[in-house]
Design a protein around this motif. Sequence first.
Motif, mmCIF file in Angstrom:
data_model
loop_
_atom_site.group_PDB
_atom_site.id
_atom_site.type_symbol
_atom_site.label_atom_id
_atom_site.label_comp_id
_atom_site.label_asym_id
_atom_site.label_seq_id
_atom_site.Cartn_x
_atom_site.Cartn_y
_atom_site.Cartn_z
ATOM 1 N N ASN A 15 0.755 -1.680 -0.060
ATOM 2 C CA ASN A 15 0.332 -0.064 0.177
ATOM 3 C C ASN A 15 0.954 0.897 0.148
ATOM 4 O O ASN A 15 1.219 1.576 0.702
ATOM 5 N N ARG A 16 0.452 2.229 -0.892
ATOM 6 C CA ARG A 16 1.386 3.213 -0.918
ATOM 7 C C ARG A 16 1.191 4.225 0.124
ATOM 8 O O ARG A 16 -0.075 4.443 0.830
ATOM 9 N N GLY A 17 1.880 4.283 0.725
ATOM 10 C CA GLY A 17 2.298 5.127 2.318
ATOM 11 C C GLY A 17 1.544 5.012 2.589
ATOM 12 O O GLY A 17 2.949 4.870 4.355
ATOM 13 N N SER A 18 2.351 2.878 3.638
ATOM 14 C CA SER A 18 2.359 2.163 4.585
ATOM 15 C C SER A 18 4.534 2.230 4.911
ATOM 16 O O SER A 18 5.521 2.787 3.807
ATOM 17 N N LYS A 19 4.213 2.181 6.233
ATOM 18 C CA LYS A 19 5.594 3.330 6.899
ATOM 19 C C LYS A 19 6.598 1.648 6.130
ATOM 20 O O LYS A 19 7.856 2.376 5.214
ATOM 21 N N VAL A 20 6.350 0.502 5.744
ATOM 22 C CA VAL A 20 6.960 -0.309 5.115
ATOM 23 C C VAL A 20 7.978 0.125 3.510
ATOM 24 O O VAL A 20 8.308 -0.712 2.852
ATOM 25 N N GLU A 21 6.911 0.275 2.914
ATOM 26 C CA GLU A 21 6.929 1.058 1.462
ATOM 27 C C GLU A 21 7.755 2.170 1.287
ATOM 28 O O GLU A 21 8.264 2.089 0.419
ATOM 29 N N ARG A 22 7.300 2.774 1.978
ATOM 30 C CA ARG A 22 8.224 4.539 2.242
ATOM 31 C C ARG A 22 9.360 3.765 2.688
ATOM 32 O O ARG A 22 10.619 4.544 1.720
ATOM 33 N N LEU A 23 9.966 2.629 3.900
ATOM 34 C CA LEU A 23 11.207 2.679 3.507
ATOM 35 C C LEU A 23 11.890 2.229 2.736
ATOM 36 O O LEU A 23 13.155 2.221 2.577
ATOM 37 N N TYR A 24 11.529 1.470 2.603
ATOM 38 C CA TYR A 24 12.083 0.441 1.168
ATOM 39 C C TYR A 24 12.100 1.209 0.153
ATOM 40 O O TYR A 24 13.182 0.788 -0.582
ATOM 41 N N ARG A 25 11.482 2.044 -0.627
ATOM 42 C CA ARG A 25 12.005 3.405 -1.393
ATOM 43 C C ARG A 25 13.057 4.216 -1.286
ATOM 44 O O ARG A 25 13.944 3.993 -2.141
ATOM 45 N N ASP A 26 13.424 4.588 0.195
ATOM 46 C CA ASP A 26 14.065 4.978 0.996
ATOM 47 C C ASP A 26 15.524 4.568 0.925
ATOM 48 O O ASP A 26 16.477 4.635 0.240
ATOM 49 N N SER A 27 15.631 2.791 1.383
ATOM 50 C CA SER A 27 16.457 2.116 1.060
ATOM 51 C C SER A 27 17.046 1.818 -0.107
ATOM 52 O O SER A 27 19.080 2.193 -0.156
ATOM 53 N N LYS A 28 16.691 2.501 -1.395
ATOM 54 C CA LYS A 28 17.654 2.340 -2.648
ATOM 55 C C LYS A 28 18.268 3.142 -2.735
ATOM 56 O O LYS A 28 19.276 3.080 -3.667
ATOM 57 N N ILE A 29 17.613 4.626 -2.682
ATOM 58 C CA ILE A 29 18.635 5.386 -2.426
ATOM 59 C C ILE A 29 20.283 5.950 -1.569
ATOM 60 O O ILE A 29 21.043 6.448 -2.074
ATOM 61 N N MET A 30 20.271 5.007 -0.713
ATOM 62 C CA MET A 30 21.138 4.163 0.574
ATOM 63 C C MET A 30 22.310 3.736 -0.108
ATOM 64 O O MET A 30 23.337 4.381 -0.205
ATOM 65 N N GLU A 31 22.109 2.732 -1.887
ATOM 66 C CA GLU A 31 22.678 2.810 -2.688
ATOM 67 C C GLU A 31 23.311 3.013 -3.751
ATOM 68 O O GLU A 31 24.603 2.362 -3.827
ATOM 69 N N ILE A 32 22.950 4.925 -3.639
ATOM 70 C CA ILE A 32 23.270 5.443 -4.375
ATOM 71 C C ILE A 32 24.264 6.384 -4.259
ATOM 72 O O ILE A 32 25.104 7.394 -4.667
ATOM 73 N N ALA A 33 23.271 7.328 -3.420
ATOM 74 C CA ALA A 33 23.599 8.660 -2.347
ATOM 75 C C ALA A 33 25.364 8.866 -1.481
ATOM 76 O O ALA A 33 25.447 7.606 -1.071
ATOM 77 N N GLU A 34 25.135 9.927 -2.020
ATOM 78 C CA GLU A 34 27.472 9.369 -1.129
ATOM 79 C C GLU A 34 27.970 8.736 -1.524
ATOM 80 O O GLU A 34 28.409 8.341 -0.847
ATOM 81 N N GLY A 35 28.358 8.299 -2.768
ATOM 82 C CA GLY A 35 28.794 7.912 -3.119
ATOM 83 C C GLY A 35 28.166 5.935 -3.271
ATOM 84 O O GLY A 35 27.757 5.400 -3.162
ATOM 85 N N THR A 36 28.294 5.813 -4.399
ATOM 86 C CA THR A 36 27.432 4.614 -4.702
ATOM 87 C C THR A 36 28.056 3.121 -4.455
ATOM 88 O O THR A 36 29.270 3.439 -4.064
ATOM 89 N N ASN A 37 27.736 1.829 -4.003
ATOM 90 C CA ASN A 37 28.158 0.136 -3.984
ATOM 91 C C ASN A 37 29.547 0.923 -3.870
ATOM 92 O O ASN A 37 30.427 -0.165 -4.338
ATOM 93 N N GLU A 38 29.382 0.836 -5.346
ATOM 94 C CA GLU A 38 30.866 0.125 -6.479
ATOM 95 C C GLU A 38 31.521 1.223 -6.277
ATOM 96 O O GLU A 38 32.679 1.237 -5.840
ATOM 97 N N MET A 39 31.688 3.066 -5.747
ATOM 98 C CA MET A 39 32.632 3.306 -5.425
ATOM 99 C C MET A 39 32.842 3.183 -3.976
ATOM 100 O O MET A 39 34.145 3.097 -4.339
ATOM 101 N N GLN A 40 31.959 2.452 -3.584
ATOM 102 C CA GLN A 40 32.545 2.247 -1.832
ATOM 103 C C GLN A 40 33.372 1.148 -1.529
ATOM 104 O O GLN A 40 34.792 0.829 -1.514
ATOM 105 N N LEU A 41 33.296 -0.034 -2.835
ATOM 106 C CA LEU A 41 34.504 -0.725 -3.093
ATOM 107 C C LEU A 41 35.533 -0.532 -3.569
ATOM 108 O O LEU A 41 36.630 -1.158 -3.280
#
Length: 378
Positions: free
Chosen positions: A341-367
């Motif tokens: 359901n759009r707007g549920s907390k787990v749905e919102r955090l799931y969308r936030d989580s993808k940003i974590m792998e890109i912002a402030e340096g992608t996963n590849e940049m960290q590796l």
Amino acid sequence: MFELSKELEEFKSRTREYVQKVVKDYAKTMDETNDGGDKIVKDFGEMGLLGMKIPQKYGGLGLGEMAFAIATEELGSESGGASHSLHTQLNALQLLLSVGGESSIEWLEKGSKGKEIYSVALTEPAAGSDLGALQTNAKIEGNELLINGEKIFTSAASFSTKMVVLARTSGNPGDKQGISLLLVDSKTPGIEIHKLDLMGIRGAGVSYVKFNNARVPKDSIIGKEGDAFRGAIKALMVSRNGYAGIAVGVARGSLDEAIARATARKQFGKALIDQEWIAFNLADAYIKVDAARLLTWRAAQLFDKGVEALTEASMAKYYAAITSAEVSRMALHVFGGHGLNRGSKVERLYRDSKIMEIAEGTNEMQLMGVSRTFQPKK
């Protein structure tokens, strides 16, 4: 084993209480409207959160990177957008301190008290993680600078009062010398700001910014002209660990929701949490969240001791980012269709989580950064 000082334990408790009283209810509104970052940042200023990393002699609290890691996790457990907004302000202050030092005291004090809201204009369409390749230029004309160029993913730009800008005042793209840090009024004629509609960290004012013959005073330069690259890189490495804290928070918030759901929901005559495959998935997530937190705290502690913990920060950012993605995805499975359901907390955090792998340096940049620690010296 990490044991927080009494001061940090109290800080953690105050921050968690604030998140539950204020941010928890506001997080959904920020996400739904893609707005409200200015209100939450002003709240941070009133709470004293903006000064946590700034030395007391500059008007801050002087609590350091451990406080940053704690605060970003607590905020991230409810809202990636709110935590990202805190991160942006502290990132801006870190840049001003790292590049400008004593000369930035006025702006550090104002920023620490929330009297100025800063955006950070670093990334460009053709120069993401490679700051040396930036093309935005600030041509010196007498007592003025003429700024031209583009910035993308400029956090807080849509509501900031001042913009922290990395621009080239001399040299060519690829040169590390000739890069300056500028502090300019966000409403300067010639600056166009277009807010982006991202899938996650919504409400944080992330924007596309275009400089079209924007004129600002020459004294907008922070620190020494043309010598900002090294200080900027140092500040960004430190802030990277703060983003690891956001990712830990997103993962923890997702796990908390999954545990609550699995405890309350019954299927085939027993609670979901009593079913082995659910319990094992939750246990696996619990271990990963704790490991990500410990990596983040280790890097923060090293930074607070004056160690350039660049490898440790990259390790923390990488592991926390993939953990947030994995755990938030698992939480969605536990909720089943209700989690979609759009707007549920787990749905919102799931969308936030993808940003974590890109912002402030992608996963590849960290590796890439981590791999340099064991590659032969050339």
